[in-house]
Design an enzyme around this catalytic site. Sequence first.
Site, PDB file in Angstrom:
ATOM      1  N   ASN A  67       0.723  -1.540   0.255  1.00  0.00           N
ATOM      2  CA  ASN A  67       0.307   0.436   0.208  1.00  0.00           C
ATOM      3  C   ASN A  67       0.655   1.342   0.047  1.00  0.00           C
ATOM      4  O   ASN A  67       0.568   2.328  -0.878  1.00  0.00           O
ATOM      5  CB  ASN A  67      -1.322  -0.055   0.776  1.00  0.00           C
ATOM      6  CG  ASN A  67      -0.299  -0.582   2.204  1.00  0.00           C
ATOM      7  OD1 ASN A  67       0.723  -0.820   2.333  1.00  0.00           O
ATOM      8  ND2 ASN A  67      -1.018   0.428   3.325  1.00  0.00           N
ATOM      9  N   LYS A  77      12.402  -7.763   1.048  1.00  0.00           N
ATOM     10  CA  LYS A  77      11.304  -8.649   0.282  1.00  0.00           C
ATOM     11  C   LYS A  77      10.977  -7.637  -0.132  1.00  0.00           C
ATOM     12  O   LYS A  77       9.533  -7.510   1.401  1.00  0.00           O
ATOM     13  CB  LYS A  77      10.941  -9.790   0.273  1.00  0.00           C
ATOM     14  CG  LYS A  77       9.813 -10.637  -0.338  1.00  0.00           C
ATOM     15  CD  LYS A  77       8.881 -11.480   0.170  1.00  0.00           C
ATOM     16  CE  LYS A  77       7.710 -11.014   0.589  1.00  0.00           C
ATOM     17  NZ  LYS A  77       7.151 -11.053  -0.917  1.00  0.00           N
ATOM     18  N   GLY A  84       2.122 -11.392  10.011  1.00  0.00           N
ATOM     19  CA  GLY A  84       3.061 -10.540  11.395  1.00  0.00           C
ATOM     20  C   GLY A  84       3.267 -11.986  12.536  1.00  0.00           C
ATOM     21  O   GLY A  84       4.747 -11.773  12.762  1.00  0.00           O
ATOM     22  N   GLU A 143       4.482  -4.024  12.362  1.00  0.00           N
ATOM     23  CA  GLU A 143       3.734  -3.004  12.588  1.00  0.00           C
ATOM     24  C   GLU A 143       2.439  -4.128  11.737  1.00  0.00           C
ATOM     25  O   GLU A 143       2.681  -3.895  10.280  1.00  0.00           O
ATOM     26  CB  GLU A 143       3.891  -1.319  11.251  1.00  0.00           C
ATOM     27  CG  GLU A 143       2.612  -0.463  12.270  1.00  0.00           C
ATOM     28  CD  GLU A 143       2.188  -0.323  10.868  1.00  0.00           C
ATOM     29  OE1 GLU A 143       0.852  -1.450  11.299  1.00  0.00           O
ATOM     30  OE2 GLU A 143       2.353  -0.337   9.833  1.00  0.00           O
ATOM     31  N   CYS A 188      -2.676   1.282   7.181  1.00  0.00           N
ATOM     32  CA  CYS A 188      -3.188   0.491   7.896  1.00  0.00           C
ATOM     33  C   CYS A 188      -3.383   1.953   9.267  1.00  0.00           C
ATOM     34  O   CYS A 188      -4.702   1.319  10.088  1.00  0.00           O
ATOM     35  CB  CYS A 188      -2.055  -0.134   8.620  1.00  0.00           C
ATOM     36  SG  CYS A 188      -0.502   1.405   8.676  1.00  0.00           S
TER      37      CYS A 188
END
Length: 487
Positions: free
Chosen positions: A153, A176, A233, A250, A284
């Site tokens: 994003n 990556k 995550g 995050e 986010c």
Amino acid sequence: MTGVVEIRQLIDGHWRDGGGDSVTSLNPTRPNEVVAEGNCATLADVDGAVAAAGEARAGWANTPIHQRGALLLEAAAVVESNALAWGLELTTEEGKTKAEGIGEVRRAAQILRYYGNEGDRQAGEIFASPRAGEQILVTRKPVGVVAVITPFNFPIAIPAWKIAPALVHGNTVVWKPASTVPLLAIRLTEALTNAGLPAGVLNLVIGDSPVGEALVNHAGIDAISFTGSTGVGRRIASAAAARGVPVQAEMGGKNAAVVLDDADIDMALDQVMLGAFRSTGQKCTATSRLIVTERIADRFLAELSARTAALAVGDPTDEATQMGPVITGMAQRGIYAGIGSAISQGGDVLTGGHPYFKGPLADGFFVAPTVVELTAHADIWSQELFGPVLAARRAADTDEAFALVNDSEFGLSAAVFTQDVTRALQAVDQVDVGVLHVNSESAGADPHVPFGGAKKSGLGPKEQGSASREFYTHTTTVYLRGGKPQP
């Protein structure tokens, strides 16, 4: 942009074709248009990238920080000079509006400049010793080889705010990016290598989940910085913990905006609109929940719905467009499924909520900007859709409003609209988030201040500003004592 860009990997200073499966980046506005194509990295490519970063580690760590910073400043100039062209490429590949795409490229340059000047800032601390003739110094050293895994994003800004502090503090990096946005990853890598970054200091491997898993589990990785979904995550953190590798993650957000009775209504409307629908809600920190106190709720929701319905949705390269598509067809389907679930659970769609069935919007990955009012808890209140969908609820008073903000396992960002300083201070004390905005949208981050979430939105030290060195360095406490002076 013209032509299809070739997707390549950067390993040990050399650009090379990947040896894995084919990967294609599509234009989400017109998915039949290919933006970039090539082949994924292989597991051998990951091994090579990590080995190169390991070989370059000592030399880069021993390079004075001002020299490391100078390379970031040079890269910032390259990024800034290409803002218009790369911003258009970003818009074409990711789907945010042209103005936002150009702005993001310029933000990446700003981040590189900020960390390029890190050598002029505090490098350590001195403490008094209880013993005569001794001082206690706290110095910092790089952690080593850092794996950086970034989302689609913000394909150049988020990588910049991870890679720049990692590099300036003396670490080497294997990066990556999301495989849906390889073009901007190549551009940022080119800017850094063309600025004179030594071979092996930054390596780029492009691929899908197997590439990321190989990187996370690689014995040569000393730390991992990740931005993306909560599920991924947590898996990364679990795998890294088993090897004793630190993680900075995050993750998800279900960010609320609270509009209280005394708010400046027009300003609140402007800011909630920006928070919910800029970047097509694919942030986010986007506003995905709205809480309005009862006395102003009818007026506010009516005006918000009218403004939402009037948004110009279309090709994001068109100057008149206010909102573009989401990133993929899978994302589009998932968002509409979430809206359908909200309706089945009693939600009332105030505007939007339906697919585009004809015209150019039907061909792309577009989602109608949507406002759903809830009278009780529904899945849409707690589950992140990552799109232009705003779930609204009413609150009787300030206390109930703040309780609804905290009604989430996430705690990334929130916005509170009030002109009463007492209520603002109450929000500071009671709203449990990592970033709190008073009278501004829930989205937004600046490179000189900490960024990251509370509760299940984040793991490890915060990002950006001086907080970043807590992750990218470790301290050495030095007890410094001399001997007797020589005659």
